[in-house]
Design an enzyme around this catalytic site. Structure first.
Site, mmCIF file in Angstrom:
data_model
loop_
_atom_site.group_PDB
_atom_site.id
_atom_site.type_symbol
_atom_site.label_atom_id
_atom_site.label_comp_id
_atom_site.label_asym_id
_atom_site.label_seq_id
_atom_site.Cartn_x
_atom_site.Cartn_y
_atom_site.Cartn_z
ATOM 1 N N GLU A 155 23.295 0.563 -18.026
ATOM 2 C CA GLU A 155 23.270 -0.985 -18.957
ATOM 3 C C GLU A 155 22.469 -1.831 -18.201
ATOM 4 O OE1 GLU A 155 27.569 -0.666 -21.404
ATOM 5 O OE2 GLU A 155 27.535 -1.452 -19.550
ATOM 6 N N GLY A 212 29.322 0.980 -26.116
ATOM 7 C CA GLY A 212 30.684 0.467 -26.711
ATOM 8 C C GLY A 212 30.709 0.344 -28.120
ATOM 9 N N SER A 213 31.863 -0.313 -28.371
ATOM 10 C CA SER A 213 32.220 -0.251 -29.801
ATOM 11 C C SER A 213 31.497 -1.128 -30.661
ATOM 12 C CB SER A 213 33.931 -0.420 -30.201
ATOM 13 O OG SER A 213 34.362 -1.581 -29.387
HETATM 14 C C1 5RP Z 1 30.574 -0.208 -21.408
HETATM 15 C C2 5RP Z 1 30.382 -1.634 -21.661
HETATM 16 C C3 5RP Z 1 30.756 -2.003 -22.896
HETATM 17 O O1 5RP Z 1 29.840 -2.703 -23.521
HETATM 18 C C4 5RP Z 1 31.878 -2.995 -22.840
HETATM 19 O O2 5RP Z 1 33.111 -2.122 -22.263
HETATM 20 C C5 5RP Z 1 32.444 -3.555 -24.481
HETATM 21 O O3 5RP Z 1 32.924 -2.392 -25.040
HETATM 22 P P1 5RP Z 1 33.458 -3.032 -26.498
HETATM 23 O O4 5RP Z 1 32.300 -3.437 -27.317
HETATM 24 O O5 5RP Z 1 33.850 -1.490 -26.817
HETATM 25 O O6 5RP Z 1 34.601 -3.854 -26.405
HETATM 26 O O7 5RP Z 1 30.089 -2.203 -20.774
HETATM 27 O O8 5RP Z 1 30.162 0.184 -20.358
#
Ligand code: 5RP
Length: 264
Positions: free
Chosen positions: A119, A39-40
């Site tokens: 994850e 994720g970002s």
């Molecule tokens: C990906 C995830 C990410 O950790 C979650 O979507 C958060 O993403 P971001 O930091 O871009 O908001 O679970 O599967």
């Protein structure tokens, strides 16, 4: 009133502050095995780790949760290793990851980026799990801030049956997640699966049930986090679910909330 650009800048600042604070507090120099989520927000976690310099990071190995974090680790010049090669009986020292929503009991919704299965494996392989989240992700009950639904990774051939069962369980308009812009069909995960997003009314916590205040929570929900997770994972064809909660054996490290950053 903040403009959209100002709000976006605030969110990025919050992610970055939270990531640098989380690394400062939870990446001890003696650690050797580190899980890196997706994720970002995790981009800033890797930036914070890289900033420690090779004197610290060259003794560490970094374990990704999918193709995105694999590329991130490699691009940062960090030592990439795979969880499949971690011998039985051994654990990661710590895993850092983001979340889509965090409730009062530090249960998480994850999987907005379709990486939840790996994850969860990496998180459950770590002695300590540190969730890095900006201020938008905090809410009293899961399903309040993140309205897209609980991400569920499914075997493609089972998707219609899983959708039927989710509707029977009270999910409002569960649907298969479409492919990325320009790509027809469903999104395909790193594991060759599809994603379903299943919206439910905000999920109850044990305290809501114990003190009989579930109606007072205003959610009209019939599901606690635990009960829903237990039920979802038993649907035939479901590979993994994006609810991360106590029973996964995760330790969520709770920390102070900053004005523009929160980390756990
Ligand atoms: C990906 C995830 C990410 O950790 C979650 O979507 C958060 O993403 P971001 O930091 O871009 O908001 O679970 O599967």
């Amino acid at each position: 009133m903040a403009t959209t650009t100002q709000q976006a800048a605030l969110v990025e600042t919050s992610k970055r502050l939270a990531a640098f604070q989380a690394v400062k507090d939870h990446l001890l120099p003696e650690y050797t095995r580190i899980g890196i989520g997706s994720g970002s927000t995790v981009v800033y976690v890797v930036e914070a780790i890289s900033a420690l310099g090779p004197a610290v990071t060259s003794r560490m190995a970094f374990y990704p949760t999918g193709s995105q974090s694999e590329e991130l680790i490699e691009a940062a010049g960090l030592n990439l290793q795979y969880i499949s090669k971690l011998p039985a009986g051994q654990q990661l020292d710590v895993a850092f990851d983001g979340a889509d929503e965090v409730d009062d009991d530090l249960n998480l919704i994850k999987g907005g980026g379709a990486c939840l299965w790996q994850e969860k494996i990496v998180a459950a392989s770590a002695k300590r799990f540190v969730c890095v989240a900006d201020f938008r992700k905090l809410s009293p009950r899961l399903g309040t801030a993140w309205k897209k639904g609980i991400p569920i990774e499914v075997l493609p051939m089972a998707a219609p049956r899983v959708l039927d069962e989710l509707a029977r369980m009270g999910s409002q308009n569960p649907r298969v997640r479409p492919g990325l812009p320009g790509k027809a069909g469903a999104i395909v995960t790193d594991n060759g699966m599809w994603m379903i997003d299943a919206p439910f009314a905000p999920l109850l916590l044990p305290k809501d049930v114990e003190d009989g205040s579930e109606t007072g929570s205003g959610t009209n929900s019939v599901w606690t986090v635990d009960a829903l997770a237990d039920r979802l994972i038993k649907i035939p064809g479901v590979a993994e679910i994006g609810l991360f909660y106590g029973k996964n054996g995760l330790e969520v490290a709770a920390g102070a909330q900053k004005p523009v950053a929160a980390y756990f």
